[in-house]
Design an enzyme around this catalytic site. Structure first.
Site, PDB file in Angstrom:
ATOM      1  N   ASP A 108       3.328  -6.573  -6.634  1.00  0.00           N
ATOM      2  CA  ASP A 108       4.711  -6.100  -6.784  1.00  0.00           C
ATOM      3  C   ASP A 108       5.345  -5.786  -5.430  1.00  0.00           C
ATOM      4  OD1 ASP A 108       3.285  -3.810  -6.184  1.00  0.00           O
ATOM      5  OD2 ASP A 108       4.275  -2.539  -7.666  1.00  0.00           O
ATOM      6  N   ASP A 130       0.545  -5.842 -14.079  1.00  0.00           N
ATOM      7  CA  ASP A 130       0.062  -4.510 -14.486  1.00  0.00           C
ATOM      8  C   ASP A 130       1.276  -3.647 -14.878  1.00  0.00           C
ATOM      9  OD1 ASP A 130      -1.687  -2.462 -15.103  1.00  0.00           O
ATOM     10  OD2 ASP A 130      -2.148  -1.931 -13.028  1.00  0.00           O
ATOM     11  N   HIS A 167     -11.546   0.953 -11.959  1.00  0.00           N
ATOM     12  CA  HIS A 167     -11.571   2.416 -11.890  1.00  0.00           C
ATOM     13  C   HIS A 167     -13.003   2.868 -11.587  1.00  0.00           C
ATOM     14  CE1 HIS A 167      -7.371   2.960 -13.248  1.00  0.00           C
ATOM     15  NE2 HIS A 167      -7.600   1.804 -13.844  1.00  0.00           N
ATOM     16  N   HIS A 205      -2.926  -9.105 -17.052  1.00  0.00           N
ATOM     17  CA  HIS A 205      -3.032  -7.639 -17.050  1.00  0.00           C
ATOM     18  C   HIS A 205      -1.621  -7.053 -17.107  1.00  0.00           C
ATOM     19  CE1 HIS A 205      -5.149  -3.904 -15.085  1.00  0.00           C
ATOM     20  NE2 HIS A 205      -4.193  -3.548 -15.930  1.00  0.00           N
ATOM     21  N   ARG A 238     -22.335   8.474   2.932  1.00  0.00           N
ATOM     22  CA  ARG A 238     -23.196   9.419   2.230  1.00  0.00           C
ATOM     23  C   ARG A 238     -24.249   9.869   3.228  1.00  0.00           C
ATOM     24  NH1 ARG A 238     -24.005   6.196  -3.580  1.00  0.00           N
ATOM     25  NH2 ARG A 238     -21.785   5.889  -3.935  1.00  0.00           N
ATOM     26  N   HIS A 243       0.840  -4.017 -19.419  1.00  0.00           N
ATOM     27  CA  HIS A 243       0.859  -2.937 -20.413  1.00  0.00           C
ATOM     28  C   HIS A 243       2.165  -2.837 -21.180  1.00  0.00           C
ATOM     29  CE1 HIS A 243      -2.856  -1.024 -18.932  1.00  0.00           C
ATOM     30  NE2 HIS A 243      -2.454  -1.461 -17.754  1.00  0.00           N
ATOM     31  N   ALA A 295      -4.078   6.717 -13.282  1.00  0.00           N
ATOM     32  CA  ALA A 295      -3.198   7.239 -14.334  1.00  0.00           C
ATOM     33  C   ALA A 295      -3.845   7.178 -15.713  1.00  0.00           C
ATOM     34  CB  ALA A 295      -1.891   6.456 -14.333  1.00  0.00           C
ATOM     35  N   ILE A 333       4.551  -3.342  -3.555  1.00  0.00           N
ATOM     36  CA  ILE A 333       4.527  -1.902  -3.318  1.00  0.00           C
ATOM     37  C   ILE A 333       3.095  -1.370  -3.390  1.00  0.00           C
ATOM     38  CG2 ILE A 333       5.268   0.315  -4.262  1.00  0.00           C
ATOM     39  CD1 ILE A 333       7.899  -1.281  -5.026  1.00  0.00           C
ATOM     40  N   HIS A 334       2.379  -1.731  -4.432  1.00  0.00           N
ATOM     41  CA  HIS A 334       0.982  -1.280  -4.534  1.00  0.00           C
ATOM     42  C   HIS A 334       0.155  -1.779  -3.344  1.00  0.00           C
ATOM     43  CE1 HIS A 334       2.058  -0.047  -8.572  1.00  0.00           C
ATOM     44  NE2 HIS A 334       0.913   0.594  -8.633  1.00  0.00           N
TER      45      HIS A 334
HETATM   46 ZN   LIG Z   1      -3.600  -1.637 -15.981  1.00  0.00          ZN
END
Ligand SMILES: [Zn+2]
Length: 400
Positions: free
Chosen positions: A255, A281, A198, A63, A230, A65, A144, A257-258
Site C-alpha cells: 500500500d 490486507d 504473527h 489476503h 538472546r 479482510h 491488531a 505505507i506499511h
Molecule cells: Zn490480515
C-alpha cells in the site's frame, strides 16, 4: 452485461513474458479463446476498443479482510458480496476472504456464510476459498489481532474446523508455538496452504516449519521477527529466513505505507516477482472516504481512524490496517519500487495463482483459461473488469 463472445482490441496485452503493443483478446463462453497481435476478425462478438490501454489478467488478492464499508467477520452474506463488488471495481477478479482471530462461534458462522455468499456471488470478485488468519499466534506479535482469542494450536479444534468446511484453502499461524508443526502437517494433508504469521520464530523454527508445510510468509515484515539477540547472541528471524529459503513464497502489503520504498525494492531484489505476491490486507474502509471506521467485526471491532490512506489507532500510535485496493499495489511497485509493469502485474496475477494452486485456470492471459481480465490505463486506473467473460465493471460505461 453478458455476451457469449467478447473481443477486446487495440490494447497493450500483458502476457507473462511480454507486452504485445497492439493486440486482441478474444473471449468465448467465459474462457480466453485467443490472444494475438493485431486484430482478429469475428462476426458475432461484442467488440470493445480499449483505445491503447493495457489488457492484463485480473488481479488476485490472497489476503483481504474487507472493503466498501464491510468486513468478512461482520456475519452477513451482504458484507461478503459488497466487499467482492467493491474490489472488483479496482481490478480484483478473485480473492481469498480472510478472517480475524475470533471466538470459535464467530468462526463457524463465517464458514457458513462463506458457502452461501460463494453461491450468490455474481457481481464481484470470485471467492477462491477462505484464509484463516489466527487464532494460533504469538501474543508478542499479535498486531491488531484480538488478544482475548489468541491461543496455541489445539488438534481437537482445528480438526473440527476443517471437518466443517472444505472451503478453507489457507491458514496462517506462528510456527514456533507448541503443536504448530503437527498443525502444519495436518492442514497440508488436507490441502490447506500453511503460512507463517504473527510470529517470533527464529531461523531454526522457520526451517523446520518450511519442511513441514509452511511455504508462505504472511505480510512479510509486518508482525514478525527480524534479527534478535538472546544473551548477546544474534538470531535470524522470520524475515531473514524468508530470504534464505529460496523456495519460500512471501506476500507484501504494497500500500506504500506499511513498507517504505526501500523495503519494497529489497523484497523484489531478493525474492523476485515469482516468489512475491502483492496483497491489500484491506480492512473495511478500502474504497471508502477517510474518517472513522471499525477494524474487525462491526459488532465488537476496534474503533480506528482512516487518514493519509491508511487506518490508524485513534491515538495515531500505530497503523491499524490497510485501505489499499489492488490497482494501488501495482502502481506503487512501478512508481515507488521501480519494478517493470510486467513484473508488478505478475506479482498480483500468476504468482498468487501459483501459490494458491489455481494457475492452471487463472493468473495469465492464455487460451483455455478463465476470462478474468482487467483493462487499465498508464496510471493503472482501472477502466474495465471482466470475470469469467462477463463485464462486471466499466468506467467508460459509468461516464456515459
Ligand atoms: Zn490480515
Amino acid at each position: 452485461m453478458t455476451a457469449q463472445k467478447l473481443k477486446l482490441f487495440n490494447g497493450k496485452i500483458i502476457t507473462p513474458y511480454r507486452i504485445i503493443p497492439y493486440g486482441t483478446v478474444l473471449v468465448d463462453h467465459g474462457k480466453i479463446a485467443a490472444v494475438r497481435e493485431g486484430n482478429i476478425e469475428v462476426t458475432d462478438a461484442l467488440e470493445i476498443d480499449v483505445q491503447g490501454k493495457y489488457i492484463a489478467p485480473g488481479f488476485i488478492d490472497i489476503h483481504v479482510h474487507g472493503g466498501g464499508g464491510h468486513d468478512f467477520m461482520d456475519g452477513s452474506e451482504a458484507a461478503f458480496l459488497q466487499i467482492a463488488e467493491t474490489h472488483a471495481q479496482y481490478g480484483t477478479t478473485a480473492m481469498l476472504p480472510t478472517t480475524l482471530t475470533s471466538t470459535t462461534e464467530e468462526l463457524f458462522r463465517t464458514l457458513k456464510i462463506y458457502e452461501q455468499a460463494h453461491q450468490n456471488n455474481r457481481k464481484g470478485a470470485q471467492f477462491l476459498g477462505l484464509h484463516l488468519e489466527g487464532p494460533y499466534f504469538a501474543m508478542s506479535q499479535r498486531g491488531a489481532q484480538d488478544p482475548r482469542y489468541i491461543r496455541n494450536p489445539d488438534p481437537n479444534e482445528y480438526k473440527e474446523v476443517l471437518a466443517r468446511s472444505s472451503s478453507i484453502k489457507r491458514w496462517s499461524a506462528a510456527p514456533e508455538l507448541p503443536g504448530a508443526i503437527e498443525f502444519g502437517q495436518y492442514i497440508r494433508s488436507k490441502g490447506v496452504l500453511a503460512a507463517v504469521a504473527h510470529t517470533d520464530a527464529i531461523y531454526e523454527d522457520v526451517l523446520e516449519a518450511f519442511e513441514n508445510g509452511y511455504t508462505l510468509a504472511t505480510h512479510l515484515y509486518s508482525a514478525m521477527s527480524g534479527v534478535t539477540r538472546r544473551n548477546a547472541f544474534r538470531y535470524a528471524g522470520v524475515i531473514e529466513s524468508a530470504y534464505i529459503i529460496d523456495e519460500m513464497d512471501v506476500e507484501i502489503i504494497a500500500d506504500g505505507i506499511h513498507l517504505p520504498a526501500p523495503l519494497l525494492k529489497l523484497v523484489y531484489k531478493i525474492k523476485g516477482s515469482d516468489r512475491t505476491a502483492l496483497i491489500t490486507d484491506a480492512m473495511r474502509a478500502a474504497g471508502m472516504p477517510p474518517g472513522e471506521s471499525i477494524l474487525g467485526s462491526i459488532h465488537n471491532g476496534l474503533k480506528v481512524i482512516v487518514e493519509d490512506e491508511v487506518a490508524k489507532l485513534p491515538d495515531r500510535s500505530s497503523f491499524a490496517g490497510s485501505v489499499a485496493t489492488a490497482d494501488r499495489l501495482v502502481r506503487n511497485m512501478v512508481c515507488m519500487a521501480d519494478v517493470p509493469l510486467l513484473e508488478a502485474v505478475r506479482m498480483i496475477t500468476s504468482t498468487p495463482a501459483r501459490i494458491m494452486g489455481v494457475l492452471d485456470k487463472k493468473g495469465t492471459l492464455a487460451v483455455g483459461k478463465d476470462a478474468d481480465i482487467v483493462v487499465f490505463d498508464q496510471n493503472i486506473t482501472v477502466d474495465t473488469t471482466i470475470i469469467k467473460g462477463e463485464i462486471i465493471y466499466s468506467q467508460s460505461e459509468k461516464q456515459l
